[in-house]
Design a protein around this motif. Structure first.
Motif, PDB file in Angstrom:
ATOM      1  N   GLU A 101       0.867  -1.171   0.000  1.00 30.86           N
ATOM      2  CA  GLU A 101       0.000   0.000   0.000  1.00 30.86           C
ATOM      3  C   GLU A 101       0.905   1.222   0.000  1.00 30.86           C
ATOM      4  O   GLU A 101       1.858   1.288   0.767  1.00 30.86           O
ATOM      5  N   THR A 102       0.619   2.164  -0.867  1.00 32.88           N
ATOM      6  CA  THR A 102       1.405   3.393  -0.945  1.00 32.88           C
ATOM      7  C   THR A 102       0.463   4.587  -0.844  1.00 32.88           C
ATOM      8  O   THR A 102      -0.757   4.438  -0.985  1.00 32.88           O
ATOM      9  N   ILE A 103       1.044   5.751  -0.611  1.00 31.44           N
ATOM     10  CA  ILE A 103       0.246   6.980  -0.625  1.00 31.44           C
ATOM     11  C   ILE A 103       0.987   8.031  -1.450  1.00 31.44           C
ATOM     12  O   ILE A 103       2.215   8.010  -1.532  1.00 31.44           O
ATOM     13  N   PRO A 104       0.235   8.935  -2.052  1.00 34.05           N
ATOM     14  CA  PRO A 104       0.879  10.016  -2.811  1.00 34.05           C
ATOM     15  C   PRO A 104       1.449  11.073  -1.866  1.00 34.05           C
ATOM     16  O   PRO A 104       0.995  11.209  -0.723  1.00 34.05           O
ATOM     17  N   ASP A 105       2.419  11.817  -2.332  1.00 33.73           N
ATOM     18  CA  ASP A 105       3.069  12.819  -1.483  1.00 33.73           C
ATOM     19  C   ASP A 105       2.236  14.082  -1.299  1.00 33.73           C
ATOM     20  O   ASP A 105       2.519  14.879  -0.416  1.00 33.73           O
ATOM     21  N   ASP A 106       1.187  14.250  -2.092  1.00 34.44           N
ATOM     22  CA  ASP A 106       0.418  15.493  -2.028  1.00 34.44           C
ATOM     23  C   ASP A 106      -0.901  15.381  -1.254  1.00 34.44           C
ATOM     24  O   ASP A 106      -1.763  16.245  -1.380  1.00 34.44           O
ATOM     25  N   ILE A 107      -1.051  14.339  -0.437  1.00 35.72           N
ATOM     26  CA  ILE A 107      -2.254  14.280   0.406  1.00 35.72           C
ATOM     27  C   ILE A 107      -1.927  14.858   1.777  1.00 35.72           C
ATOM     28  O   ILE A 107      -0.762  14.946   2.173  1.00 35.72           O
ATOM     29  N   SER A 108      -2.938  15.229   2.508  1.00 33.76           N
ATOM     30  CA  SER A 108      -2.728  15.842   3.820  1.00 33.76           C
ATOM     31  C   SER A 108      -2.376  14.785   4.862  1.00 33.76           C
ATOM     32  O   SER A 108      -2.679  13.602   4.695  1.00 33.76           O
ATOM     33  N   ILE A 109      -1.764  15.244   5.935  1.00 35.70           N
ATOM     34  CA  ILE A 109      -1.428  14.316   7.019  1.00 35.70           C
ATOM     35  C   ILE A 109      -2.698  13.755   7.653  1.00 35.70           C
ATOM     36  O   ILE A 109      -2.681  12.661   8.201  1.00 35.70           O
ATOM     37  N   PHE A 110      -3.805  14.487   7.547  1.00 34.53           N
ATOM     38  CA  PHE A 110      -5.070  14.017   8.104  1.00 34.53           C
ATOM     39  C   PHE A 110      -5.601  12.824   7.303  1.00 34.53           C
ATOM     40  O   PHE A 110      -6.096  11.857   7.869  1.00 34.53           O
ATOM     41  N   ASP A 111      -5.482  12.919   5.971  1.00 31.95           N
ATOM     42  CA  ASP A 111      -5.873  11.791   5.125  1.00 31.95           C
ATOM     43  C   ASP A 111      -4.957  10.601   5.370  1.00 31.95           C
ATOM     44  O   ASP A 111      -5.405   9.453   5.408  1.00 31.95           O
ATOM     45  N   ALA A 112      -3.665  10.883   5.544  1.00 37.17           N
ATOM     46  CA  ALA A 112      -2.707   9.811   5.829  1.00 37.17           C
ATOM     47  C   ALA A 112      -3.031   9.150   7.164  1.00 37.17           C
ATOM     48  O   ALA A 112      -2.952   7.921   7.291  1.00 37.17           O
ATOM     49  N   ALA A 113      -3.425   9.945   8.153  1.00 39.66           N
ATOM     50  CA  ALA A 113      -3.807   9.390   9.457  1.00 39.66           C
ATOM     51  C   ALA A 113      -4.990   8.444   9.301  1.00 39.66           C
ATOM     52  O   ALA A 113      -5.044   7.387   9.935  1.00 39.66           O
ATOM     53  N   GLY A 114      -5.940   8.806   8.444  1.00 39.91           N
ATOM     54  CA  GLY A 114      -7.082   7.935   8.168  1.00 39.91           C
ATOM     55  C   GLY A 114      -6.665   6.622   7.537  1.00 39.91           C
ATOM     56  O   GLY A 114      -7.191   5.557   7.868  1.00 39.91           O
ATOM     57  N   ILE A 115      -5.687   6.684   6.633  1.00 44.56           N
ATOM     58  CA  ILE A 115      -5.184   5.466   5.990  1.00 44.56           C
ATOM     59  C   ILE A 115      -4.497   4.578   7.017  1.00 44.56           C
ATOM     60  O   ILE A 115      -4.699   3.368   7.049  1.00 44.56           O
ATOM     61  N   PHE A 116      -3.699   5.190   7.895  1.00 42.62           N
ATOM     62  CA  PHE A 116      -3.054   4.411   8.955  1.00 42.62           C
ATOM     63  C   PHE A 116      -4.085   3.788   9.889  1.00 42.62           C
ATOM     64  O   PHE A 116      -3.912   2.666  10.352  1.00 42.62           O
ATOM     65  N   ALA A 117      -5.161   4.518  10.167  1.00 43.00           N
ATOM     66  CA  ALA A 117      -6.208   3.995  11.048  1.00 43.00           C
ATOM     67  C   ALA A 117      -6.941   2.815  10.396  1.00 43.00           C
ATOM     68  O   ALA A 117      -7.322   1.865  11.081  1.00 43.00           O
TER      69      ALA A 117
END
Length: 154
Positions: A101-117
């Motif tokens: 699973e990867t994430i793009p560099d231009d998403i917010s840390i809040f969206d990234a936190a949701g992905i981690f959750a």
């Protein structure tokens, strides 16, 4: 008699705070990477040397093909003991997670936190146009949130 203010009418000042909130602002860019043909023993040595718990696996062209973690190494240690085989004989390709699973560099840390959750991951490779540009961990997200905690989030 009332007290008069000699300051005059105060102008309402709206503070604008533009904090960096993108994954690109908090990701690690100097990564310890691994190759599919490396031995698990080499990986464990790098983990200890660099004080890390995992990292991306890149092919000869530098493309992401997997991720290896301490948990993957624990599987190898357990299996080698069970089957009475040396750890040296296995390589990263046999134990790495291939569907990364990867994430793009231009998403917010809040969206990234949701992905981690949503997903039980400790780290996620960060991609830009299909190329690995960094890695972000749960700890990076927590640090980013702490930096922003004194400000209003938009």
């Amino acid at each position: 008699m009332g007290i008069k203010s000699f300051q005059g009418i105060r102008k309402i000042v709206k503070k604008e705070f533009e904090a960096p909130i993108l994954v690109a602002d908090y990701m690690t860019t100097k990564l310890v990477t691994f190759r599919p043909d490396q031995s698990i023993l080499e990986v464990m040595e790098k983990f200890a040397k660099h004080h890390i718990s995992g990292g991306p696996v890149l092919d000869d062209n530098g493309f992401l093909v997997g991720i290896i973690s301490e948990a993957d190494c624990m599987k190898q240690i357990s299996e080698s003991r069970y089957f009475n085989q040396p750890i040296l004989e296995k390589n990263v390709e046999n134990f790495m997670t291939k569907n990364v699973e990867t994430i793009p560099d231009d998403i917010s840390i809040f969206d990234a936190a949701g992905i981690f959750a949503q997903h039980n991951r400790r780290r996620l490779p960060v991609m830009r146009n299909g190329i690995l540009v960094g890695q972000i961990s749960r700890k990076d997200i927590v640090i980013a949130a702490l930096k922003l905690s004194g400000h209003n989030w938009k």
